[in-house]
Write an enzyme that holds these catalytic residues in place. Structure first.
Site, PDB file in Angstrom:
ATOM      1  N   ASP A  18      32.807  23.090 102.417  1.00  0.00           N
ATOM      2  CA  ASP A  18      32.187  23.038 103.737  1.00  0.00           C
ATOM      3  C   ASP A  18      30.731  22.569 103.652  1.00  0.00           C
ATOM      4  O   ASP A  18      30.039  22.853 102.675  1.00  0.00           O
ATOM      5  CB  ASP A  18      32.235  24.438 104.367  1.00  0.00           C
ATOM      6  CG  ASP A  18      31.941  24.421 105.853  1.00  0.00           C
ATOM      7  OD1 ASP A  18      32.082  23.357 106.478  1.00  0.00           O
ATOM      8  OD2 ASP A  18      31.551  25.474 106.383  1.00  0.00           O
ATOM      9  N   ASN A  68      40.063  20.817 112.672  1.00  0.00           N
ATOM     10  CA  ASN A  68      39.171  19.690 112.425  1.00  0.00           C
ATOM     11  C   ASN A  68      39.744  18.394 112.981  1.00  0.00           C
ATOM     12  O   ASN A  68      39.040  17.607 113.624  1.00  0.00           O
ATOM     13  CB  ASN A  68      38.928  19.495 110.922  1.00  0.00           C
ATOM     14  CG  ASN A  68      38.129  20.607 110.289  1.00  0.00           C
ATOM     15  OD1 ASN A  68      38.327  20.906 109.114  1.00  0.00           O
ATOM     16  ND2 ASN A  68      37.236  21.235 111.024  1.00  0.00           N
TER      17      ASN A  68
END
Length: 254
Positions: free
Chosen positions: A33, A82
């Site tokens: 991330d 996402n």
């Protein structure tokens, strides 16, 4: 990026020497991330550049794991969320990086990693899904480490898909719902995970400072140690990785 200095290399060697080989995780999972935030921090006008650096950094992680004897690695590349919520141009760029960097480097001669996939590939662009499936086939006979790429992935979806697969399998054998309910175990569901032949994660690392799993390996995290690191993924260094392993060993020794 600047090459590490003498003090950094000395510290990395010191951390590595202190690790207890008997307390290393067998399977490390990483939620990679912070690519876009890292790019902004570095001054790039296009935060999507971070995806390229993040994709290239995967090779470093695999080298670190191979050098220390960790044979199972899972990386969280993109969730279903996402793919749905991010800008289409950014997703297209991320998929291109996966195809041109991750996949190509995995299949080239010299790489010993065998690729596995976790997620719903029908949510991916056709070219990305095809490239990943081709890489799975190209690496299937390798005897080195196992790399699982979680893409188009959601931990809740995996559990739902596992239960659905189990029900369909039992129904095909004539088992009733009542009979299955009477003998159902966690192992029955676990056997229908996306990667049932691979061990569950021992250590889950998330970079970028976020302290949540974001539906990453929900089933497999039941017995895993969790480690949250403030560094963004492209800036995640070997010493950060070794510190995570040191933390894991301390917890397992307690």
């Amino acid at each position: 990026m600047r090459a590490p200095g003498i003090l950094y290399r000395w510290y990395a060697k010191r951390l590595r020497r202190k690790l207890d080989g008997d307390r290393l995780p067998r399977h490390v999972a990483v939620a990679m991330d912070g690519n876009r935030r890292w790019a902004r921090q570095q001054g790039f006008a296009d935060p999507g550049v971070g995806h390229r650096y993040g994709a290239e950094h995967l090779e470093d992680l695999l080298d670190w794991c191979a050098a220390i004897g960790i044979g199972h690695v899972t990386v969280y590349v993109a969730s279903n969320d996402n793919l749905v919520k991010r800008d289409g141009g950014e997703i297209a760029h991320l998929m291109a990086m996966i195809e041109s960097i991750c996949v190509e480097r995995l299949v080239r001669p010299g790489s010993r990693w065998r690729l596995h996939l976790a997620g719903r590939l029908d949510h991916l662009p056709d070219s990305t899904a095809h490239a990943l499936k081709a890489a799975v086939e190209a690496t299937a006979d390798r005897d080195g480490g196992h790399l699982t790429v979680a893409i188009g992935y959601d931990g809740q979806d995996e559990i739902v898909d596992a239960v659905r697969s189990l029900l369909e399998s039992e129904a095909s054998q004539g088992t009733t719902i009542g009979e299955l309910a009477a003998r159902l175990t966690a192992a029955d569901i676990g056997a229908h995970r996306y990667t049932p032949d691979l061990p569950e994660a021992d250590l889950i690392i998330r970079t970028s400072g976020e302290k949540r799993l974001s539906s990453f390996l929900l089933w497999q995290s039941a017995g895993a140690e969790l480690y949250f690191c403030d560094v963004y993924w492209p800036g995640f260094r070997q010493v950060d990785f070794l510190r995570a392993l040191r933390d894991y060993a301390k917890r397992r020794a307690a």
